[in-house]
Design an enzyme around this catalytic site. Structure first.
Site, PDB file in Angstrom:
ATOM      1  N   HIS A   1      26.474  94.850   0.017  1.00 22.20           N
ATOM      2  CA  HIS A   1      26.894  96.173   0.162  1.00 22.20           C
ATOM      3  C   HIS A   1      28.289  96.137  -0.170  1.00 22.20           C
ATOM      4  O   HIS A   1      28.829  97.435  -0.528  1.00 22.20           O
ATOM      5  CB  HIS A   1      26.662  96.778   1.566  1.00 22.20           C
ATOM      6  CG  HIS A   1      25.194  97.062   1.784  1.00 22.20           C
ATOM      7  ND1 HIS A   1      24.201  96.004   2.089  1.00 22.20           N
ATOM      8  CD2 HIS A   1      24.353  98.112   1.679  1.00 22.20           C
ATOM      9  CE1 HIS A   1      23.146  96.595   2.341  1.00 22.20           C
ATOM     10  NE2 HIS A   1      23.157  97.987   1.931  1.00 22.20           N
TER      11      HIS A   1
ATOM     12  N   ASP B   1      18.213  97.634  -6.304  1.00 24.14           N
ATOM     13  CA  ASP B   1      18.860  97.740  -5.004  1.00 24.14           C
ATOM     14  C   ASP B   1      19.741  98.925  -5.426  1.00 24.14           C
ATOM     15  O   ASP B   1      19.972  99.385  -6.661  1.00 24.14           O
ATOM     16  CB  ASP B   1      19.441  96.699  -4.545  1.00 24.14           C
ATOM     17  CG  ASP B   1      19.687  96.872  -2.805  1.00 24.14           C
ATOM     18  OD1 ASP B   1      19.439  97.981  -2.483  1.00 24.14           O
ATOM     19  OD2 ASP B   1      19.960  95.785  -2.187  1.00 24.14           O
TER      20      ASP B   1
END
Length: 484
Positions: free
Chosen positions: A180, A251
């Site tokens: 992230h 993702d």
């Protein structure tokens, strides 16, 4: 079909709000592939059902995805904590038949809501205690044992027509950084991956999993690019060597590992084109970015990529077709919760050691740590469960960085129950537990995350996750040990 419509068809953005905004409905009418729901979009199952119906009224084949793993990572129960334990608890329970029942329970619920795609299960392995993002989301560390649970979960979930998505290919569990925020480089050879990390993915594919999510992870032998934008990872390994023929889902493209490297919208748009070119099909955008402008920028970049020849129209059309395959309406009628399943799993997963008899009203310290970006601020805490079973219980929520006088309070009581989450990853938490052990005659540690080192407590309980049922089972164990 026009290039513009094909570009829309591969996108699965997120959005804000509990009903679809006008820009989402407009783009759906123009060919947008679908959406992904997050906790911000959920109030109740009935509201999610109405939202899905609203989306499907605009276009019947819309993909409605959700990031619902059960356990610590829940969207349907983000406000209350889920009753269904997560993967690590299922692995600890050690019965793939229970895991398949859990997958079926979730599949039936999602189907009743109208969801067509669940971005689960995690096929990652728990390979290092320093991993910051997988933890209790994995079924365990042994590849073959985890593989059996992954396959069982896929079968249960897809038995209700909801597409499962094995993630995060080729496996995030050996990483010590969070994609992230930054681009992890896996300290693994291709041979090691085939022998270990890829085993659960093979099992998912053998079980008929309809989609696989790529991770933003670099495997040095496959080149410098993350798997999401790496043709070797997708075309050579996932499709060629593993034989996967379903939909490759990325993702979230705005994550720091990809878009963040450029630091603006250009990074997101570039990542979208590179992912499609490498062989990805459905592009997730909107975990952190959830606006019409970001989606428009991605569509424009994909169209420009085709116009300049960077991306072929044939590849884009193939990706659009595979994305549409995830929009088939699920099967099944109204869902009725199995009231015993969550507790059966949680009790079977529980591990206890040396639990002492405590007073009728123990002191429970719920030690607070910052939630991961994936789980978010899901309500949790052992104290409320213990107090419900033993009404004289005193509960204190503790900031481990500034614990105040809790050690003195516990020492005065002579006994304490301290609930932790991943204490091995938080030095201040481990230090607090050791301070309690040094000052208090009787200390029970209840670890609700990944079990770490023994910190010297008198008694210990490991729950392998912080679902409602896992915490309840731990409270039962603590209180039962104290019963006359």
């Amino acid at each position: 079909m026009s290039v513009e419509r094909l570009a829309e068809a591969v996108l699965l953005p997120g959005f804000a709000g509990t009903s679809a905004p006008d820009w989402v409905l407009s783009r759906l009418a123009g060919g947008l592939g679908g959406v992904v729901l997050f906790g911000r979009n959920v109030v109740t199952d009935e509201q999610v059902g109405a939202l899905c119906a609203q989306l499907r009224a605009t276009r019947p084949d819309v993909v409605v995805g959700i990031d619902e793993e059960g356990g610590d990572v829940t969207r349907l129960d983000a406000a209350t904590a889920t009753r269904l334990p997560g993967p690590l608890a299922l692995g600890a329970a050690g019965d793939p038949r229970l895991t398949e029942r859990a997958g079926s329970e979730l599949g039936a619920r999602l189907a009743a809501c109208g969801v067509t795609l669940d971005l689960a299960p995690c096929a990652d392995l728990a390979l290092t205690p320093d991993d910051p993002i997988i933890g209790v989301r994995a079924f365990g560390s042994d590849p073959h044992t985890a593989a059996a649970h992954v396959a069982a979960y896929v079968r249960g979930l897809q038995g209700h027509g909801v597409a499962a998505c094995a993630k995060h290919f080729p496996g995030h569990g050996a990483s010590t950084s969070d994609s992230h925020h930054e681009l992890p480089v896996l300290p693994r050879t291709a041979g090691q991956l085939h022998a270990v990390e890829l085993v659960p993915f093979r099992a998912a594919i053998a079980a008929g999993v309809r989609s696989v999510m790529t991770g933003h992870l670099v495997v040095p032998e496959w080149g410098p690019d993350a798997a999401t934008v790496n043709a070797t990872a997708i075309r050579t390994v996932l499709r060629g060597e593993l034989g996967f023929t379903g939909t490759v889902v990325t993702d979230a493209l705005e994550m720091g590992a990809l878009a963040g490297r450029l630091g603006d919208a250009r990074g997101l748009a570039s990542a979208a084109v590179r992912a499609l070119k490498a062989g990805a099909d459905a592009l997730c955008v909107g975990g952190e970015v959830s606006d019409a402008e970001a989606v428009a920028a991605v569509v424009d970049a994909i169209v420009a990529g085709v116009r300049t020849g960077e991306l072929t129209e044939e590849r884009l059309a193939e990706a659009a077709e595979r994305t549409r395959a995830l929009g088939a309406p699920p099967t099944g009628g109204p869902w009725t919760e199995d009231p015993e399943l969550g507790m059966a799993i949680a009790r079977r997963a529980l591990r206890t050691r040396g639990l002492p008899a405590l007073s009728g009203g123990p002191l429970v310290l719920d030690v607070e740590v910052a939630p991961t970006i994936v789980a978010g601020p899901v309500p949790w805490g052992l104290g409320a469960h213990v107090r419900e079973l033993a009404p004289l219980t005193e509960v204190v929520r503790v900031d481990p960085v500034d614990p105040g006088a809790v050690v003195e309070l516990a020492a005065a009581r002579g006994e304490v129950v301290v609930a932790t989450r991943d204490a091995h990853r938080h030095p201040e938490v481990a230090a607090l537990v050791r301070a309690l052990v040094a000052a208090v005659p009787v200390v029970v540690q209840v670890e609700t995350g990944v079990p770490g080192a023994d910190l010297g407590a008198t008694g210990r309980v490991d729950t392998f996750g912080a679902s409602w049922s896992s915490l309840r089972a731990a409270a039962e164990a603590v209180v039962t040990a104290s019963a006359p």
